[in-house]
Design a protein around this motif. Structure first.
Motif, PDB file in Angstrom:
ATOM      1  N   SER A  41      14.176 -23.568   0.139  1.00 19.44           N
ATOM      2  CA  SER A  41      13.602 -23.781   1.472  1.00 19.44           C
ATOM      3  C   SER A  41      13.815 -22.558   2.360  1.00 19.44           C
ATOM      4  N   THR A  42      14.992 -21.978   2.276  1.00 24.47           N
ATOM      5  CA  THR A  42      15.284 -20.800   3.090  1.00 24.47           C
ATOM      6  C   THR A  42      14.324 -19.660   2.742  1.00 24.47           C
ATOM      7  N   MET A  43      14.049 -19.532   1.464  1.00 25.24           N
ATOM      8  CA  MET A  43      13.097 -18.519   0.991  1.00 25.24           C
ATOM      9  C   MET A  43      11.717 -18.739   1.633  1.00 25.24           C
ATOM     10  N   LEU A  44      11.199 -19.965   1.561  1.00 25.02           N
ATOM     11  CA  LEU A  44       9.890 -20.242   2.170  1.00 25.02           C
ATOM     12  C   LEU A  44       9.932 -19.988   3.668  1.00 25.02           C
ATOM     13  N   ARG A  45      11.030 -20.416   4.292  1.00 25.02           N
ATOM     14  CA  ARG A  45      11.127 -20.267   5.748  1.00 25.02           C
ATOM     15  C   ARG A  45      11.201 -18.803   6.158  1.00 25.02           C
ATOM     16  N   CYS A  46      11.792 -17.968   5.313  1.00 21.03           N
ATOM     17  CA  CYS A  46      11.794 -16.525   5.599  1.00 21.03           C
ATOM     18  C   CYS A  46      10.376 -15.954   5.482  1.00 21.03           C
ATOM     19  N   PHE A  49       8.737 -16.750   8.571  1.00 19.28           N
ATOM     20  CA  PHE A  49       9.488 -16.268   9.727  1.00 19.28           C
ATOM     21  C   PHE A  49       9.989 -17.399  10.613  1.00 19.28           C
ATOM     22  N   LEU A  50      10.221 -18.558   9.972  1.00 22.95           N
ATOM     23  CA  LEU A  50      10.938 -19.630  10.668  1.00 22.95           C
ATOM     24  C   LEU A  50      12.434 -19.328  10.610  1.00 22.95           C
ATOM     25  N   GLU A  51      12.819 -18.569   9.577  1.00 29.24           N
ATOM     26  CA  GLU A  51      14.174 -18.003   9.505  1.00 29.24           C
ATOM     27  C   GLU A  51      14.024 -16.500   9.474  1.00 29.24           C
ATOM     28  N   MET A  52      14.988 -15.815  10.059  1.00 29.56           N
ATOM     29  CA  MET A  52      14.940 -14.359  10.067  1.00 29.56           C
ATOM     30  C   MET A  52      15.877 -13.813   8.996  1.00 29.56           C
TER      31      MET A  52
END
Ligand code: ADP
Ligand code: MG
Length: 240
Positions: A41-46, A49-52
């Motif tokens: 999930s963190t990968m997709l969010r990066c 750009f929902l995660e930086m």
């Protein structure tokens, strides 16, 4: 469409993505698999750009995106995302949900957004639900609305984060079918899913993640029938 070089992401001192190299070609369907907590999930969010990221490079359509400098909202329009929980606006009708972003973010006229919204609902098989409220829909129908809503921004890439994991088993098929249709039309897609049947049938490539690293990547047939890495074998035998 997407190129990622040496991507690193930390939450505090938790090193969640470790030197990730990853790329997605135009019209490619990449399925991302791995145990819970491996960083999918963190990968997709990066990518959205929902995660930086903390370090590394992310190129979208050949342009490096630097969230501090660039307008992340513009990039997000190119990259649509569908989540496990659909998060539809409960006080808006199905059509209202699909029209929301094009009118509010892109400034599309209401009449144009309505026309396009109806076409999208047609495409996901929900034209007759246009004026219903989300509470009247099944989970599978809600998720198809969420897909139509993401498509309303005319993204060039679609990211799916376990889109069928919250659904009753009998509703999974209709959502996977909608995703298959999209893949057939040539949409570039990155899909996190535990639906290995979908991965076998639709994926061009399967990427296996373990503890924040990409351990193995290959055609579905290779990964499922002849995984090279021991960790991939162990993961697959735990879920299949
Ligand atoms: P997966 O989707 O593969 O289950 P995640 O990307 O959700 O994995 O999580 C990877 C790691 O990052 C986990 O250790 C998780 O606890 C941590 N994590 C995810 N999101 C956050 C957050 N917003 N804040 C702190 N830690 C997080
Ligand atoms: Mg996840």
């Amino acid at each position: 469409m997407i190129e990622v070089n040496k991507l690193n992401k930390y939450f505090g001192d938790n090193h969640v993505l470790k030197d990730i190299d990853f790329h997605v070609e135009e019209s490619e369907v990449v399925v991302l698999i791995g145990a819970s907590g491996s960083g999918k999930s963190t990968m997709l969010r990066c990518l959205n750009f929902l995660e930086m990221k903390n370090s590394g490079e992310i190129f979208i359509k050949g342009n490096e995106v630097n969230p501090k400098k660039d307008n992340v909202n513009e990039v997000r329009q190119k990259v649509g995302m569908v989540f496990q929980h659909f998060n539809l606006f409960p006080h808006k009708t199905v059509l209202g949900n699909v029209m929301e972003a094009p009118t509010q973010v892109k400034g599309l006229s209401k009449s144009q957004a309505k026309k396009e919204g109806k076409e999208l609902l047609e495409k996901v098989g929900l034209a007759e639900k246009a004026n219903d409220y989300p509470s009247r829909l099944s989970g599978g129908q809600k998720q198809r609305v969420a897909i139509a809503r993401a498509l309303a921004m005319k993204p060039e890439i679609m990211l799916f984060d376990e889109p069928t994991s919250a659904l009753d088993p009998e509703l999974v098929g209709e959502v996977l079918q909608t995703m298959k249709d999209l893949a057939k039309e040539g949409m570039t897609m990155v899909v996190v899913t535990h639906e290995m049947g979908f991965a076998r049938e639709v994926a061009d490539r399967v990427v296996y993640m373990h503890e924040g690293k990409i351990v193995e990547t290959g055609a579905p047939k290779e990964i499922f029938e002849n995984p090279k890495e021991e960790r991939t074998q162990a993961f697959l035998s735990s879920i299949l």
